[in-house]
Write a protein that holds these residues in place. Structure first.
Motif, PDB file in Angstrom:
ATOM      1  N   THR A  83       0.856  -1.193   0.000  1.00  0.00           N
ATOM      2  CA  THR A  83       0.000   0.000   0.000  1.00  0.00           C
ATOM      3  C   THR A  83       0.885   1.234   0.000  1.00  0.00           C
ATOM      4  O   THR A  83       2.086   1.161   0.250  1.00  0.00           O
ATOM      5  N   ARG A  84       0.250   2.353  -0.303  1.00  0.00           N
ATOM      6  CA  ARG A  84       1.023   3.597  -0.323  1.00  0.00           C
ATOM      7  C   ARG A  84       0.389   4.579   0.641  1.00  0.00           C
ATOM      8  O   ARG A  84      -0.831   4.779   0.617  1.00  0.00           O
ATOM      9  N   LEU A  85       1.198   5.176   1.489  1.00  0.00           N
ATOM     10  CA  LEU A  85       0.678   6.181   2.431  1.00  0.00           C
ATOM     11  C   LEU A  85       0.467   7.493   1.689  1.00  0.00           C
ATOM     12  O   LEU A  85       1.274   7.880   0.861  1.00  0.00           O
ATOM     13  N   LEU A  86      -0.650   8.151   1.991  1.00  0.00           N
ATOM     14  CA  LEU A  86      -0.922   9.434   1.333  1.00  0.00           C
ATOM     15  C   LEU A  86      -0.677  10.560   2.332  1.00  0.00           C
ATOM     16  O   LEU A  86      -1.087  10.480   3.487  1.00  0.00           O
ATOM     17  N   PRO A  87      -0.028  11.639   1.916  1.00  0.00           N
ATOM     18  CA  PRO A  87       0.167  12.765   2.831  1.00  0.00           C
ATOM     19  C   PRO A  87      -1.169  13.436   3.178  1.00  0.00           C
ATOM     20  O   PRO A  87      -2.117  13.396   2.383  1.00  0.00           O
ATOM     21  N   GLU A  88      -1.227  14.022   4.349  1.00  0.00           N
ATOM     22  CA  GLU A  88      -2.459  14.693   4.815  1.00  0.00           C
ATOM     23  C   GLU A  88      -2.937  15.713   3.792  1.00  0.00           C
ATOM     24  O   GLU A  88      -4.120  15.810   3.502  1.00  0.00           O
TER      25      GLU A  88
END
Length: 1969
Positions: A83-88
């Motif tokens: 998975t890829r973390l998305l910035p706020e």
């Protein structure tokens, strides 16, 4: 569920839609056959998207939550693991986007991620802003795809000529959509989507960026609405909507209102047109059945029409429909309205009549009310007037050249001229259709008895209907007929008011009337009194008729000439007269407009100029005493400026613009003023242009109109100006009796102003600045179009100046004019007064940022930059200017990239002038790209920093090579021109057809490949570029797999593309090989060389089809793995060696030789360095020639002459094309050859197996020969092919020889260890004696074919092309080398076979191949011999050398001696020998310290080598003696010019080696071949030995000084020892008593006397010989110690390998000298003393030297024999011992080396390295292990053979020494009488010859043997016996016998040593007793 929540990285709302659109474009617009299948798949997959048009994925709670947590938990991305973390920040933006467009949260995230990915394409925008663009771009793609699909349907209005399969598919698909309610959806979307409301939403959420972003978003939204509306329109064009859908459309249109300016907007216009196409009643006209129903319809029809007319339908159509900006952009809109009007006129004649009656009625009412003085009634309808105005407006413009108005003209008589053929005039007498008759009747009848109210509308209608060449002609005829007498009968007295007669008569009357009112020049202030002349109404009428005239005259040349030449009407005169009268400026402007139309004909223009000057419209002559100016200047300054409107000025500029183009007067105004155009130019420049900004304008747009028209004139003047020498000298003319200077041409004046900081240049630059500022606002403003045009002319002016400035400045320098000019590129560098920066060039470059919206400006701008960029000083400054301001720098980069990225660009191969505007635009986009690439190419040639490095993204501040190129967006790297170029080339590489640019825009692709090549070839940029291309792009592999590009129609471009690509590939192969990147090298090599099919490269989605086709092919061909053509060969196939040559000129008028001369004078080098003829310049020269012809005859012949000029130009164009084509072919061949050479030389050998290597070379050689030997092959390609053949043959030879050197694993018993493995296979077991079938892997037959082709090629070159043959001789030498037995190590084993075994051994492969080669060569007979021999004697030095080398080779293997026979019989041998006398002089000049070229030396060496080769054959030696070669050598003086040697230690080698050898070395290179030749002739002339020896003696005597110098030389270097070795060899064979004895067999006294002289000289020589013995023996004794080699220490600066081989040489030379001296001694003894009793003693009976040598003082330099004049026997004993010792050390060394050679692979690496270094001093570490083994083997073979030779010499010396020792001992111990005895040495019984010889000896007391021997005392003899016994001890004897056992058994006289040892032992024993 998780799968549903995965993110599509391409954005489901954009990526797929973009793909759909691309597929639709490929299938429908580009008509790619393979796209149909793909389109079908795409439509099936995306059908829901079309059905639910524009429906977005809804918001979703789960998605909302998922995205909310994405910053901690991450989201899955399709096609990626994890998975890829998305910035706020991104999550917040996603929610905003989701609300904004009401789309699902995931879709919003996808859009943002896609935006992030696409950001480099939109510099300066954030991902959010890009996401907005992508959202609307997705919508646009869907709408456009829908429109295109519907457009391709089957239908009634058009066909796109697509395949039936595709049309059926799209029709079926769109029908399904329509069933799902497409109409309703489209209409809903059109009404809901609204630019303003969308902008408001975006504004609220800060979704709008810069002006450009706003414009892009608004354009996308507008395009979406437009495409949707047009989808309905194209549907209804092809097939009507259903009834329900039609009603929906009607109800939609009910709500539509017009815009504020009364126009319909584009979308509603499309929908209205869609509705009109739904109402199609054409079928009613065809059907005849149901008459009643029809009648019913018709009645309702009448009522409807009445209703429509009463609602002002015509006015609405005119103002809202035809007036709409989009109306003329769509052909089918125009056709529809045309059909509507013509149907109305044709089908409702009663209605039309009614309208006319009503108009007549109204006219009467108006007339009555005017007479009664009342106001006209308000309720009057003007329907007919509106109808006429509608017709006028509709046909006034005809952008598609449809000439629909032709339907209104029914020709009364068939037109004779074939050019003017109407739509129905195919057959002259065919009756026009009824409809046309009705329409033309309408036009004619409306003009009959015309009421005044519709006079102007009628004229306007005629003007509309006269638009077009044929229509104008008909209208002209109508007006002519109306005014004729026939018409007057109908009309009554006055004739029709709508006729030429009436109009021109009125004009004359006005002129008459107004002229009387003309005030005098002084009372000018009264000129604006109320005019009595022309009322407003009359003025309107006049203007209408003038406009009609203008239109007719503009379109029809016949009308123009007919009107002008009419004797009564004289329009030009009347109009010019009226212009001088006092009439309103607006009318004057119209009059000027009409003149402008007349001025289009050159014939009229010429007289018009004179009339204009005469009428003084612009005052060019001031009358004396006249206070105030008149004419147009006053009008401008006083009237127009006050009114703030400038129609007259604009009209005047247009008139001048037209006249300048048609005909240019050089002597305008002659006789009244200084002739020339200057006053006009001054007015335009100073009054109009320079002041245009400061004037006031009521209509803002007019400001730019004025600028545009005046700049257009400047542009035309400068465009047609060619600087001539006479412009630069003052021309004097006579005016009223005084000499005055004539004006210069206007072009000269403009150039002068533009090459100085003039107000004109400043204003132009300021205009450019203002233009770019205005464009940067992206907002519409009044006059935008005119501003753009003005800017375009400004840029064009700068461009023209740049093109012409060099010639202009050159001519100015040559002349004596005192003018100063500065190159424009420097002026552009100047400071801009408004910004105080040097930003002029930056402003010009900024236009590239607007390349999409203003392609012309970008094009001109790129052209200017391209011109400026040639200067490298300017480059550095420009880089500074461009990068100074960050934001501008970013914009410039973006502009360049955008222009290169432009998708609309299209290359038109044969550009026609009348292109549609779209095509024109795409061509301009393309040309802009070309200029940008040329700019990059020229910049790359300048030193860094330069513009190219900046635009391609390289480092400017640091060294260029430190650049790290990245994909756009990576590490903040912007998208640069390099990315754009790679993108252009990359498109299509994944499909079967290859890069699309290659097919669609070949020239562009060619330049792109060139830029890439330049980047790879330049040392600074090479590293970063190659790395980037290799890692990020896999560029070369993906490009090369599509080679060859064979596109017949763009052959030149395709060849150049391949050239650059192959050159780049060569660099890549070289670099990867050097860096040991084996996998990269191997991959490319496989691609180029494999003949097995590689797997096809699939594009995504093509899989299905590919698999099917593959399985089918598998089914059809069982062996799918069949061979395919190697890529490197198919590239060669694609170069067509034949070249069509244009037919020679057939001329009737011009002289052909002179024309050829003129063509040659017009030739110049173009940018690519090809010499081509400048066609424009040639045209000018030829036309000038025709114009200069005197007399009337020339005028009559003019058309024929012009036609012939055309033929010449056509021929020159063909010729240029031929030259370019040949250049391209040569370039491609060169590159191909380079690639082949790199593959063979630079790539690691082990990457291609030896067998494959040979096969590849064989295929290449055979193909390249087949192509060049074809009869049609162009001779210009021969040199390149010959070069390639040379390289290939060299490698073939090397490859075959390497293969032969591989030893067999198992030694064959009874054979040498080195049985050659001639067949590359292991078929026969090692034990079998079977000889191999073929030579090398490719077999004998292939080799024979290659040989035959080589010989054919040599013969094909004929007499010329010696340089080509040079390559071919080299190739042939390499080829013949194959059959040469390789250097085999002399293992001393081979000789073990018996003589019988050797004689009966089968012929080996070498001899067989040699024999067959020779047979082939001989089959070519004397033709080949002649060519080679001629080249050997004459021509280029290298050619001569190689021809000689080839002769050498052939003669050496020619067993039949055919060639030798030919050489001697045809006199070539004699020529060669005689040429030595010529060489003598040149060689002497070579001995100066700084010689000229060394060519002569090399050719001399080759010649001598060849002669030496001939001399080795007995027959050859005889021929040489016959041709007096030695006599020639004796005459050469160069041998006497021996330079002084410098005693530089042991070797004379203190200086590091240099290329040009020292004089001594050069001298040796000259002398040694001569000595060698003498030696060989002596050896091989058995029968004529005495004759040969005599000649050689003459040679020695004539150069005796040199000979003595050599013999006395103390220098111990390799060279001097070699000289000595050769010389002693010659002396030992020639200077023998026997030879001298032969001289006087029977001679008379006279010759005897002469001979005495000879002999006297010879005694000197003999003395020299003895000296030589002394010196040789002295030398030998000097080097005699066991440590003799320790003295050979070369200094350190010499390379290791050099030192080793030098040492070997010296050792060998010393042994050789020794052997020669011993041989000489032996021969002397044998020849002079027939019996043992009479031995000639050469050595004294002293052995002291031997003992002295063995004593402690080894370094003694004292005289060897202090009192004896002859050397003692001791030296012989010493030699014996020394050589016996040496023999064993050599023997051991030999055995060790043989062992090493057998086990090379087992040797330690250090030893291998050491062996290699002696062969290859530098770079050993870089080569592969296999190559190291090859080098080591080579070195070992050399060492073994050297040792074998030394062994053989040792053995010989030992045997000779023993023999001499034995003879001397025998004499001294048995026969010698000591001093007290008186017995003479030579008794009287000695034969005459010997005595005579002895007498001659006795002349020299020093050499008196008698004296020497007589001094022998008894004591000496006793001493001798003792010493001999001691010296010749047991150990020495044992050694000698061992040597015989080891060596002499197989090599020499077996048991000879044994016998001698026994005898000597016996002697010593006997004498002891």
């Amino acid at each position: 569920m998780a799968a549903l929540l995965a993110v599509n990285s391409a954005a489901s709302l954009w990526g797929p839609y973009k793909d759909i659109w691309q597929t639709v474009v490929n299938g429908i617009w580009k008509r790619q056959p393979e796209a149909i299948h793909l389109l079908d798949q795409v439509l099936k997959k995306h059908k829901p998207d079309f059905i639910s048009l524009y429906r977005n994925p809804p918001k979703n709670v789960q998605q909302h939550e998922k995205i909310q947590k994405a910053s901690t938990e991450g989201v899955a991305i399709q096609g990626q693991q994890g998975t890829r973390l998305l910035p706020e920040q991104l999550i917040r933006e996603a929610f905003i986007l989701s609300d904004l467009f009401d789309i699902g949260e995931l879709a919003a995230v996808e859009l943002l991620l896609a935006g992030e990915h696409q950001q480099p394409h939109f510099p300066g925008l954030t991902r959010g802003l890009v996401a907005v663009l992508l959202y609307w771009d997705g919508k646009r793609c869907i709408a456009n795809s829908l429109r295109a699909l519907i457009q391709s349907r089957r239908g009634k209005t058009w066909t796109l000529e697509l395949s039936t399969e595709l049309v059926s598919m799209t029709t079926r698909f769109t029908d399904e959509l329509m069933e799902q309610g497409l109409t309703q959806k489209i209409l809903n979307l059109v009404s809901h989507i609204n630019v303003n409301s969308e902008f408001e939403k975006l504004q609220r959420e800060r979704g709008l960026g810069s002006e450009k972003h706003r414009k892009e978003v608004s354009d996308l939204i507008k395009e979406c609405r437009q495409s949707l509306a047009e989808s309905l329109f194209v549907w209804t064009c092809q097939s009507p909507l259903s009834r329900d859908d039609t009603l929906i459309l009607i109800s939609y249109l009910e709500k539509v209102t017009v815009e504020a300016d009364g126009l319909l907007d584009c979308v509603n216009l499309s929908l209205l047109m869609a509705l009109l196409y739904c109402f199609d009643v054409s079928f009613l006209e065809q059907s005849t059945e149901d008459r009643e129903a029809l009648a019913e319809f018709t009645e309702a029809d009448e009522a409807m029409a009445e209703l429509a007319i009463s609602d002002d339908v015509f006015l609405f159509l005119t103002e809202s429909v035809v007036g709409s900006e989009n109306f003329y952009q769509e052909e089918f809109y125009i056709r529809k309205i045309h059909n509507l009007i013509t149907d109305f006129l044709a089908l409702m004649p009663m209605k039309v009549k009614q309208l006319r009656n009503r108009a007549d009625e109204d006219a009467r009412m108006i007339h009555m009310s005017m007479q009664m003085g009342n106001e006209p009634p308000i309720s009057l309808r003007r329907d007919l007037e509106h109808l006429m105005l509608l017709i006028a407006e509709l046909y006034r413009k005809d952008p598609f050249n449809l000439e629909l108005a032709l339907e209104y003209w029914c020709p009364s008589e068939p037109l004779q001229s074939s050019t003017i053929m109407g739509s129905y005039l195919g057959v002259a007498h065919q009756r026009p259709p009824q409809r046309q008759v009705v329409l033309s009747k309408f036009v004619r009848q409306m003009g009959d008895l015309l009421p005044s109210t519709i006079y102007i509308p009628y004229l306007k209608m005629l003007r509309g209907l006269a638009s077009g060449p044929q229509c104008a002609h008909y209208c002209f005829s109508l007006l002519k007929v109306n005014g004729s007498s026939h018409a007057e009968n109908i009309q009554g007295t006055g004739g029709s008011p709508v006729s030429w007669e009436h109009f021109f008569r009125s004009l004359m009357l006005y002129h008459e009337h107004l002229r009387k009112d003309l005030p005098s020049a002084d009372s000018v202030q009264y000129r604006h009194l109320p005019l009595r002349g022309i009322t407003q109404k009359e003025q309107d009428g006049l203007i209408s008729f003038l406009q009609l005239t203008t239109t007719i005259v503009k379109w029809s040349e016949n009308a123009r000439l007919a009107l002008c030449e009419h004797p009564q009407w004289t329009p030009v005169v009347v109009i010019l007269g009226l212009l001088q009268c006092s009439i309103p400026p607006i009318l004057k402007a119209e009059l000027l407009g009409t003149l402008t139309a007349f001025g289009k004909s050159p014939e009229i223009a010429a007289s018009l100029w004179q009339s204009l000057e005469y009428a003084q419209i612009l005052q060019t002559v001031r009358a004396p005493g006249q206070r105030q100016a008149t004419g147009i200047e006053v009008e401008l300054n006083e009237v127009e400026s006050r009114c703030e409107e400038y129609p007259l000025t604009r009209a005047f500029c247009q008139l001048i613009s037209t006249l300048v183009e048609s005909s240019f007067p050089s002597n305008l105004g002659a006789g009244l003023r200084p002739p020339g155009f200057d006053p006009y130019l001054q007015f335009l420049r100073d009054t109009v242009f320079l002041r245009f900004r400061t004037r006031a304008y009521r209509i803002a747009a007019e400001k730019w109109e004025v600028a545009e028209v005046v700049l257009e004139v400047f542009y035309k003047l400068l465009r047609d100006y060619e600087p001539q020498l006479e412009d630069f000298a003052d021309q004097y003319v006579e005016l009223q009796g005084e000499e005055i200077i004539a004006h210069k041409p206007p072009g000269f004046s403009l150039m002068y102003h533009l090459l100085n900081e003039s107000p004109m240049l400043e204003l132009s630059l300021s205009l450019l600045e203002e233009g770019v500022k205005q464009l940067d606002t992206y907002a519409p403003f009044p006059g935008k179009m005119h501003l753009e045009k003005a800017v375009q002319y400004c840029l064009a002016l700068l461009n023209l100046t740049l093109q012409k400035e060099n010639l202009f400045m050159d001519l100015l320098r040559e002349s004596h004019l005192s003018l100063i000019v500065t190159p424009l590129e420097q002026l552009l560098q100047g400071i801009n007064p408004r910004t105080k920066k040097a930003d002029n060039v930056v402003n010009i470059a900024r236009y590239l940022y607007h390349g999409n919206s203003n392609p012309e400006l970008a094009f001109e701008s790129a052209k200017i930059l391209c011109c400026i960029s040639c200067n490298s000083n300017i480059q550095i400054k420009l880089v500074g200017d461009f990068t100074h301001d960050q934001s501008i720098s970013q914009k410039l980069m973006a502009g360049f990239v955008e222009c290169l990225d432009n998708e609309d660009a299209e290359e038109l191969i044969n550009p026609e002038d009348d292109l549609e505007s779209e095509k024109k635009q795409s061509r301009i986009h393309h040309e802009t790209k070309i200029h940008i690439l040329n700019l990059l190419i020229t910049s790359l040639e300048c030193s860094p920093p330069n513009l190219a490095l900046y635009f391609l993204g390289y480092e400017l501040k640091k060294p260029v090579s430190t650049t790290n190129l990245q994909d756009p967006g990576v590490l903040g790297c912007p998208r640069t021109c390099l990315h754009a170029i790679l993108n252009i080339l990359e498109k299509g590489t994944e499909t079967r057809t290859g890069p699309t640019a290659v097919q669609e825009s070949p020239h562009l692709a060619e330049l792109c490949y060139q830029v890439i090549y330049q980047l790879c070839a330049c040392s600074d940029t090479s590293g970063p570029t190659m790395r980037y291309l290799r890692t990020s792009q896999d560029f070369l592999f993906s490009q090369l797999q599509h080679l060859p590009f064979s596109i017949k129609e763009h052959e030149i471009s395709a060849l150049n593309q391949m050239s650059w690509l192959m050159k780049t590939a060569s660099i890549e192969l070289r670099v990867t090989s050097l860096n040991r990147q084996r996998s990269h090298t191997q991959r490319l090599l496989h691609l180029l060389l494999d003949d097995m099919p590689v797997k096809p490269y699939l594009a995504d989605g093509e899989g299905g089809m590919e698999d099917e086709s593959r399985s089918i092919s598998a089914f059809l061909h069982i062996d799918t793995a069949s061979k395919v053509r190697r890529k490197i060969l198919s590239i060669l196939d694609s170069i067509d060696f034949s070249q069509e040559i244009p037919e020679p000129l057939q001329l009737d008028f011009f002289d052909r030789a002179q024309v050829e001369q003129v063509i040659a004078n017009c030739e110049h080098k173009n940018a690519r360095g090809q010499v081509i003829c400048n066609v424009k310049y040639l045209h000018r020269v030829l036309v000038a020639e025709v114009n200069a012809l005197p007399g009337m005859a020339a005028i009559g012949q003019r058309p024929l002459l012009m036609e012939e000029i055309n033929t010449i130009l056509q021929y020159v164009v063909e010729r240029n094309k031929l030259l370019q084509c040949l250049h391209a072919k040569r370039h491609a061949l060169e590159s191909w050859r380079q690639l082949v050479e790199i593959i063979l030389t630079a790539c690691p050998q082990d990457l291609i197996q030896a067998e494959d290597r040979q096969l590849v070379i064989r295929d290449l050689l055979q193909d390249v020969h087949d192509k060049i030997l074809d009869d049609d092959a162009a001779q210009e390609l021969m040199p390149v092919v010959a070069g390639a053949v040379f390289t290939l043959t060299a490698h073939l030879s090397q490859s075959v020889r390497t293969e032969q050197k591989r030893p067999l694993a198992v030694p064959v018993p009874g054979h040498s260890q080195y049985v050659l493995m001639l067949d590359g296979s292991f078929t026969s077991s090692p034990g079998s004696e079977g000889i191999s079938v073929g030579f090398a892997s490719i077999g004998d037959s292939s080799l024979h074919i290659i040989l035959k082709k080589l010989l054919d090629f040599i013969l094909k070159t004929g007499g010329g092309f010696q340089r080509v043959r040079t390559h071919l001789y080299g190739s042939l030498l390499y080829y013949l080398q194959i059959a040469q037995r390789p250097d085999e190590p002399d293992t001393l084993e081979a000789a073990k076979k018996t003589m019988w075994e050797r004689l009966t051994a089968p012929e080996d492969a070498f001899s067989k191949l040699q024999r067959e080669n020779m047979a082939i060569i001989e089959s070519y007979g004397a033709a080949l011999m002649e060519v080679v021999c001629r080249d050997a004697c004459d021509g280029h030095e290298i050619g001569r050398m190689l021809a000689l080398a080839l002769l050498d080779r052939i003669v050496s293997v020619d067993k039949q001696q055919q060639w030798l026979l030919y050489l001697s019989n045809s006199g070539y041998l004699k020529v060669l020998v005689d040429s030595l006398a010529d060489d003598d002089f040149t060689l002497q000049s070579l001995l100066t310290p700084q010689p000229p070229l060394l060519k002569a030396l090399y050719t001399y060496e080759s010649k001598m080598a060849f002669l030496t080769r001939v001399a080795k054959i007995q027959q050859g030696a005889l021929e040489l003696l016959r041709s007096g070669v030695i006599v020639r050598l004796a005459q050469c003086q160069v041998y006497d010019m021996r330079p002084e040697t410098h005693h530089q230690g042991m070797f004379g080698m203190r200086d590091p080696p240099v290329f040009i050898p020292a004089p001594v070395e050069r001298y040796r290179q000259i002398l040694l071949p001569a000595l060698q030749l003498c030696q060989v002739i002596l050896t091989s002339s058995m029968a004529q030995h005495l004759q040969a020896a005599g000649q050689v003696l003459q040679f020695l005597i004539s150069h005796s000084d040199t000979i003595q110098a050599i013999l006395r030389c103390q220098d111990v270097s390799a060279g001097s020892l070699q000289e000595l070795a050769f010389l002693t060899g010659i002396i030992s064979k020639a200077a023998l008593p026997g030879v001298l004895g032969e001289f006087d067999i029977d001679i008379n006294e006279g010759t005897q006397m002469e001979l005495q002289g000879h002999i006297g000289r010879f005694q000197t020589l003999t003395k020299v010989c003895f000296l030589s013995q002394r010196q040789c023996l002295g030398l030998l004794s000097r080097f005699g110690g066991s440590d003799r080699l320790n003295q050979f220490k070369l200094q350190d600066d010499n390379a290791e390998g050099d030192r080793v081989s030098k040492r070997d040489e010296i050792e060998l030379a010393m042994q050789q000298i020794c052997a020669n001296v011993m041989e000489y001694c032996q021969s002397l003894m044998l020849q002079c003393a027939p019996t043992f009793q009479h031995t000639v003693c050469l050595f004294t009976p002293s052995l002291s030297e031997s003992t002295n040598r063995d004593g402690p003082r080894q370094d003694t330099q004292a005289p060897v024999v202090p009192y004896w004049r002859l050397p003692g026997l001791g030296i012989i004993v010493y030699l014996l011992k020394q050589n016996a010792n040496d023999f064993f050390s050599y023997y051991d060394s030999h055995r060790q080396n043989v062992n090493k050679l057998q086990n090379v692979e087992q040797l330690p690496p250090d030893e291998i390295k050491e062996l290699c270094q002696s062969v290859m001093p530098a770079g050993v570490d870089k080569i592969s292990t296999a190559q190291k083994y090859v080098l080591a083997r080579r070195r070992l073979v050399k060492l073994i053979n050297n040792r074998a030779k030394l062994l053989s010499l040792c053995s010989y010396i030992i045997e000779t020494c023993l023999f001499i020792l034995w003879r001397h001992l025998e004499y001294y111990l048995l026969h010698c009488t000591p001093t007290d005895s008186q017995d003479s040495l030579l008794a009287s019984r000695t034969p005459f010859k010997s005595r005579r010889l002895q007498d001659s000896f006795s002349l020299e007391p020093n050499l008196d043997f008698r004296n020497g021997k007589n001094r022998v005392s008894q004591h000496d003899l006793d001493q001798l016996q003792i010493e001999a016994t001691n010296s010749f001890g047991e150990s020495l004897q044992k050694k000698l016998l061992d040597i015989e056992g080891l060596y002499s058994k197989v090599r020499s006289r077996y048991t000879f040593i044994q016998a001698l040892v026994r005898r000597i032992r016996g002697l010593l024993r006997v004498s002891r007793t």
